[in-house]
Scaffold this motif. Structure first.
Motif, short mmCIF file in Angstrom:
data_model
loop_
_atom_site.label_atom_id
_atom_site.label_comp_id
_atom_site.label_asym_id
_atom_site.label_seq_id
_atom_site.Cartn_x
_atom_site.Cartn_y
_atom_site.Cartn_z
N VAL A 141 0.90 -1.05 0.08
CA VAL A 141 0.13 -0.02 -0.01
C VAL A 141 1.08 1.31 -0.14
CG1 VAL A 141 -1.55 1.43 1.49
CG2 VAL A 141 -1.85 -1.14 1.21
N LEU A 142 1.81 1.11 0.65
CA LEU A 142 2.65 2.48 0.78
C LEU A 142 3.61 2.61 -0.38
CD1 LEU A 142 3.80 2.17 4.47
CD2 LEU A 142 2.34 3.61 3.60
N GLN A 143 3.89 1.62 -1.03
CA GLN A 143 4.37 1.78 -2.48
C GLN A 143 3.75 2.54 -3.34
OE1 GLN A 143 5.68 -2.21 -3.79
NE2 GLN A 143 7.25 -2.33 -2.11
N LEU A 144 2.35 2.57 -3.45
CA LEU A 144 1.50 2.95 -4.10
C LEU A 144 1.04 4.51 -3.57
CD1 LEU A 144 -1.27 -0.05 -4.72
CD2 LEU A 144 0.42 0.99 -6.43
N GLN A 145 0.85 4.46 -2.38
CA GLN A 145 0.46 5.61 -1.32
C GLN A 145 1.52 6.00 -0.29
OE1 GLN A 145 -3.58 5.69 -0.46
NE2 GLN A 145 -4.15 6.19 -2.41
N PRO A 146 2.46 6.39 -0.47
CA PRO A 146 3.47 6.44 0.67
C PRO A 146 2.95 7.42 1.80
CG PRO A 146 4.61 6.84 -1.43
CD PRO A 146 3.22 6.92 -1.53
N ARG A 147 1.92 8.16 1.49
CA ARG A 147 1.32 8.93 2.55
C ARG A 147 -0.07 8.40 3.22
NH1 ARG A 147 3.42 14.45 2.32
NH2 ARG A 147 1.29 15.12 3.31
N ASN A 148 -0.16 7.27 3.09
CA ASN A 148 -1.36 6.75 3.61
C ASN A 148 -1.18 6.36 5.12
OD1 ASN A 148 -3.09 4.31 4.57
ND2 ASN A 148 -3.75 4.34 2.29
N ILE A 149 -1.89 7.20 5.93
CA ILE A 149 -1.56 6.97 7.26
C ILE A 149 -1.96 5.64 8.05
CG2 ILE A 149 -2.26 8.08 9.80
CD1 ILE A 149 -1.88 10.94 8.16
N PRO A 150 -3.25 5.09 7.74
CA PRO A 150 -3.51 3.92 8.14
C PRO A 150 -2.55 2.95 7.97
CG PRO A 150 -5.49 5.11 7.19
CD PRO A 150 -4.15 5.88 6.91
N ALA A 151 -1.97 2.88 6.87
CA ALA A 151 -1.21 1.88 6.50
C ALA A 151 0.41 2.07 7.21
CB ALA A 151 -0.58 1.79 4.92
N LEU A 152 0.79 3.39 7.29
CA LEU A 152 2.08 3.64 8.15
C LEU A 152 1.75 3.32 9.70
CD1 LEU A 152 2.82 7.13 6.81
CD2 LEU A 152 4.48 5.21 6.52
N CYS A 153 0.77 3.49 10.21
CA CYS A 153 0.41 2.98 11.50
C CYS A 153 0.31 1.66 11.70
CB CYS A 153 -0.98 3.58 11.98
SG CYS A 153 -0.95 5.34 12.33
#
Length: 234
Positions: free
Chosen positions: A31-43
């Motif tokens: 997910v972060l490869q597609l959306q590096p600023r995705n906060i739920p995925a970062l969490c």
């Protein structure tokens, strides 16, 4: 891309629900490869790195997982410092990092853990995980003996005030917000045992037995709860 992210997030959540955390983590990373600023995925990446790392027997791998968990939390915090869940994962990752740090760094981390947990509550008063972290913080810091606190103050700086009563209050608040959070029952039982309220501790541990596993680590928590219950009813 948005559809791909939604599918991946759902897949990762399903893997977590099936207690397959090691398989869920790389999906969140996709997910972060597609959306590096995705906060739920970062969490989720931060949380899972800390959980998986804590079970790792190899010390080098454990450290790598903890450092990765902290980096993900920092990235999320830079994006939104007012997000309650972001503050929770940075507090949690700091607590894990403290396990591998020096004495001075541990004291600094203790101060930061409290600050981030309190911020998480300020931004969302219903965040049960934040109350649990604050409860654990009060339990551990209030359990330091006079010599340990004196040494910390002399060499590393004073720790904020903490108390067993405050730990129990926070654990109870977490329980009221999330009655099926197994780890909170175990930690609250430990706090009541330390307070001398054996009957309350036993009641909590017996109720804990009726709960279903909500995450991978609940299996170990259940085992530790049974051991503590056996000790208290011996």
């Amino acid at each position: 891309m948005g559809q791909d992210v939604s599918v991946l997030m759902a897949k990762a959540a399903q893997l977590e629900a099936a207690f397959k955390e090691e398989k869920a983590l790389p999906v969140y990373q996709q997910v972060l490869q597609l959306q590096p600023r995705n906060i739920p995925a970062l969490c989720r990446c931060s949380d899972l790195n800390c959980r998986i790392g804590n079970r790792e027997a190899d010390q080098g791998k454990k450290i790598d997982y903890f450092k990765a968990g902290y980096r993900y939390a920092q990235s999320a915090y830079r994006l939104d410092s007012t997000n309650s869940e972001v503050n929770v994962v940075i507090a949690f990752s700091l607590a894990r990092m403290a396990l591998i740090q020096s004495g001075k760094e541990k004291v600094a981390a203790a101060n930061e853990i409290k600050r981030f947990a309190e911020q998480a509550i300020r931004y969302d008063p219903t965040n049960f995980k934040a109350y649990h972290i604050l409860g654990r913080w009060n339990y551990e810091v209030s359990n330091l003996n006079f010599i340990e606190r004196t040494l910390a103050r002399w060499f590393f700086g004073a720790l904020p005030q903490a108390s067993l009563a405050e730990a129990i209050r926070n654990y109870e608040k977490s329980r009221s917000l999330r009655p099926d959070f197994m780890l909170n029952y175990f930690e609250l039982a430990r706090a009541y045992r330390r307070e001398g309220k054996k009957d309350k501790a036993i009641a909590l541990l017996r109720h804990m037995e009726t709960l279903r596993d909500g995450m991978y680590d609940d299996r170990m928590v259940r085992k530790e709860g049974r051991q503590l219950l056996e000790e208290l009813t011996r």
